[in-house]
Motif scaffolding. Structure first.
Motif: not given
Length: 304
Positions: A59-61, A63, A275, A229-234, A282
């Motif tokens: 799980l991470g960011k 981008e 991603q 674009e950025e998504f946390d906990d991807a 998870k």
């Protein structure tokens, strides 16, 4: 037809009959051996464990970035030019030093009018080299020196029109230079133009960078990563784990001691990581090496 076959065999000699029996036996034996071999291969594929390497999903960011180049410049920069014809009477600054706004820079004995014409700094900044010395002739409009306020630097950008869907909100950026190792400058894009250049099909934009320690110099080439674009906990998997067939994407996950194929949908690809937007949880453990030998439900053995 059957009568003709019976007549054919009844006319055969015992030797010919033995040859026929031998040939039929060879064909039957070959077919039987082939079927046994196929059954063996199927058995081996389901009973022999295949060596694989695995790792949990991370799980991470995630981008989505766009790399641009920009030659940095001072946010405030001006060329100091003579306003009159005449002779340089005095130079009142030390080249390459910081001066304050309204500091006197030049005194010129004017040939256009009687008296001395003086030139002052319009803002705080670093003054450049003087192009003339005291006593030299100067013409109206001639370049004398430069003045740069480098406390804030400007990154001018020309962005392709394909980025238009991402340019409707604030965009973060990271900037770096090969000449400044381990220095990362971050901020937000300050301005995006309202028009697309019809000749270049690009959109003008700029960003500002705080240059408090004056490590950035005008003219330095900068690499600018725009974070579209950025998504946390991807959910992220290594790129080598992905299998793509006819435009669809799959990965193998571990299930007890076997491999299970999972269809997935992917999003952003970045620096070797992909991603996964659907198809994995998870807690899944994915196979990233050896999966090219697998089929659904193949037995596996995990190696380090």
């Amino acid at each position: 037809m059957i009568i003709k076959i019976k007549e054919h065999f009844s006319n055969l000699s015992p030797l010919n009959i033995l040859v026929y029996i031998f040939l039929i036996g060879l064909i039957y034996g070959g077919f039987t051996l082939f079927m046994k071999y196929q059954a063996y291969l199927e058995y081996m594929s389901t009973t022999q464990a295949i060596a694989v390497k695995v790792r949990p999903v991370t799980l991470g960011k995630a981008e989505n970035t766009y790399r641009a180049l920009s030659t940095i410049k001072s946010n405030k920069s001006i060329e100091i030019n003579s306003k009159v014809n005449g002779i340089i009477d005095g130079i009142h600054f030390i080249e390459g030093t910081f001066i304050n706004k309204n500091k006197k820079l030049y005194s010129i004995i004017s040939s256009d009018k009687i008296g001395i014409t003086e030139i002052y700094a319009p803002f705080d900044g670093l003054v450049g080299l003087s192009s003339l010395s005291v006593g030299e002739n100067v013409s109206k409009g001639m370049f004398l020196t430069s003045l740069d306020d480098s406390s804030v630097m400007k990154l001018n950008l020309n962005l392709p029109e394909k980025l238009l869907p991402f340019l409707s909100s604030e965009i973060n950026f990271r900037a770096s230079s090969d000449k400044l190792i381990d220095k990362i400058f971050a901020g937000k894009i300050e301005f995006i133009d309202t028009r697309i250049d019809k000749n270049t099909r690009t959109i003008k934009a700029y960003a500002l960078i705080d240059n408090e320690n004056l490590v950035l110099k005008p003219g330095l080439l900068m690499k600018v990563d725009l974070i579209l674009e950025e998504f946390d906990d991807a959910i992220l998997i290594p790129e080598e784990a992905l299998l793509s067939i006819d435009g669809k994407h799959y990965v193998y996950i571990t299930s007890d001691e076997s491999a299970k194929i999972k269809p997935i949908e992917i999003g952003i690809r970045d620096t070797g990581e992909i991603q996964v937007t659907s198809g994995l949880s998870k807690d899944d453990v994915i196979i990233y090496m050896g999966q090219e030998k697998l089929k659904d439900n193949s037995l596996i053995t995990v190696v380090e």
